[in-house]
Design an enzyme around this catalytic site. Sequence first.
Site, short mmCIF file in Angstrom:
data_model
loop_
_atom_site.label_atom_id
_atom_site.label_comp_id
_atom_site.label_asym_id
_atom_site.label_seq_id
_atom_site.Cartn_x
_atom_site.Cartn_y
_atom_site.Cartn_z
N SER A 173 -2.76 -1.88 9.00
CA SER A 173 -3.64 -1.18 8.07
C SER A 173 -5.05 -1.71 8.21
CB SER A 173 -3.17 -1.39 6.63
OG SER A 173 -4.23 -1.03 5.75
N HIS B 133 -2.77 2.51 10.73
CA HIS B 133 -2.57 2.97 9.35
C HIS B 133 -3.93 2.98 8.64
CE1 HIS B 133 -0.07 3.57 5.73
NE2 HIS B 133 -0.93 2.78 5.10
N ASP C 297 -5.81 3.73 5.13
CA ASP C 297 -5.63 3.87 3.69
C ASP C 297 -6.84 4.55 3.07
OD1 ASP C 297 -3.07 2.60 3.12
OD2 ASP C 297 -4.00 0.77 3.89
N MET D 253 -8.55 5.95 -0.24
CA MET D 253 -8.49 5.75 -1.70
C MET D 253 -9.73 6.33 -2.35
SD MET D 253 -7.17 1.82 -1.86
CE MET D 253 -5.91 1.19 -0.72
N HIS E 94 -2.73 7.54 5.16
CA HIS E 94 -2.08 7.41 3.86
C HIS E 94 -3.08 7.84 2.79
CE1 HIS E 94 -0.22 4.32 0.79
NE2 HIS E 94 -0.18 5.56 0.35
N MET F 240 -4.36 8.40 -0.72
CA MET F 240 -4.21 8.01 -2.14
C MET F 240 -5.37 8.63 -2.90
SD MET F 240 -3.15 4.07 -1.32
CE MET F 240 -3.77 4.15 0.35
N MET G 86 6.44 2.44 -0.76
CA MET G 86 5.48 1.42 -1.18
C MET G 86 6.24 0.21 -1.72
SD MET G 86 2.58 2.72 -0.43
CE MET G 86 1.65 1.29 -1.01
N ASP H 49 5.34 -0.12 3.26
CA ASP H 49 3.91 -0.45 3.13
C ASP H 49 3.68 -1.38 1.95
OD1 ASP H 49 1.16 -0.46 3.18
OD2 ASP H 49 0.92 1.67 2.68
C1 DX5 Z 1 -2.06 -0.43 -0.36
C2 DX5 Z 1 -2.08 0.11 1.04
C3 DX5 Z 1 -1.50 -0.77 2.08
C4 DX5 Z 1 -2.19 -2.09 2.24
C5 DX5 Z 1 -1.25 -3.06 2.86
O1 DX5 Z 1 -2.46 0.58 -1.22
O2 DX5 Z 1 -1.36 1.33 1.08
O3 DX5 Z 1 -1.44 -0.08 3.31
O4 DX5 Z 1 -3.34 -2.01 3.04
O5 DX5 Z 1 -1.86 -4.31 2.90
P1 DX5 Z 1 -1.00 -5.64 2.98
O6 DX5 Z 1 -0.19 -5.57 4.24
O7 DX5 Z 1 -2.03 -6.70 2.98
O8 DX5 Z 1 -0.11 -5.68 1.75
ZN ZN Z 2 -1.05 2.32 3.04
#
Ligand code: DX5
Ligand code: ZN
Length: 231
Positions: free
Chosen positions: A12, A37, A39, A41, A70, A72, A141, A183
């Site tokens: 990620s 990956h 993320d 947000m 991903h 969010m 998750m 994840d």
């Molecule tokens: C959280 C994300 C994850 C996050 C994982 O909302 O979806 O992908 O980046 O990070 P680590 O591996 O540090 O928990």
């Molecule tokens: Zn993620």
Amino acid sequence: MADLPLLRIAPSILAADFAKLGEEIRAIEAAGADWIHIDVMDGHFVPNVTIGPAVVAALRPHTKLPFDVHLMIAPVDPMIEAFAEAGADTLSVHPESGPHLHRTLQTIRGLGKRAGVVLNPATPVDEVDHVMDMVDLILVMTVNPGFGGQKFITSQLDKIATLRRKIDQHVADGGTPIDLEVDGGVDPYTAPLATGAGADALVAGTAAFRGGPSAYADNIKALRSAVAASR
Ligand code: DX5
Ligand code: ZN
């Protein structure tokens, strides 16, 4: 080794150096990543803001690896096309981020992309029961979404195992394969727990990017070795 089940590692970039994302992606690809990956947000669906389609498009030329995006963000539907055009390969959505999950998955597939469903820690596993034919990936998750560096929630292992059974049954019934990705809080200790429960893809933020580029290959190897040793 050859008969071991496939394990995909999806670093990620949330844990990468945001001032050097292109370089970071090239370095993590060279270190043995399978997917990138990303993320996304919005500060509304989750309490953090990260990157949008313009950044995804800017990163696209830096790697041939699939972009595992991903989302969010809510509402998610108005943004799907922009991320597809930006170069996403898989677009994964939370059922809570729009009113009609089936329609959202149809939209993603209609754009020629792989469709994923993401289950939060408190989201029931049966959310996917009636969309199994519409998904290419289910993402479990193991932290609440919004931040990297959180602790792996072990109560999700049962959910992973249940999904493994559902996916195997779906494929035995003639359905198309579905990746089972985990994840949040994945490290060399928790990775074997996730794969032991049936995961075949692991997102790793902190565990992949810690220590800077010279550590990336060892970081990814540590995850693969921990899983291989547990099998
Ligand atoms: C959280 C994300 C994850 C996050 C994982 O909302 O979806 O992908 O980046 O990070 P680590 O591996 O540090 O928990
Ligand atoms: Zn993620």
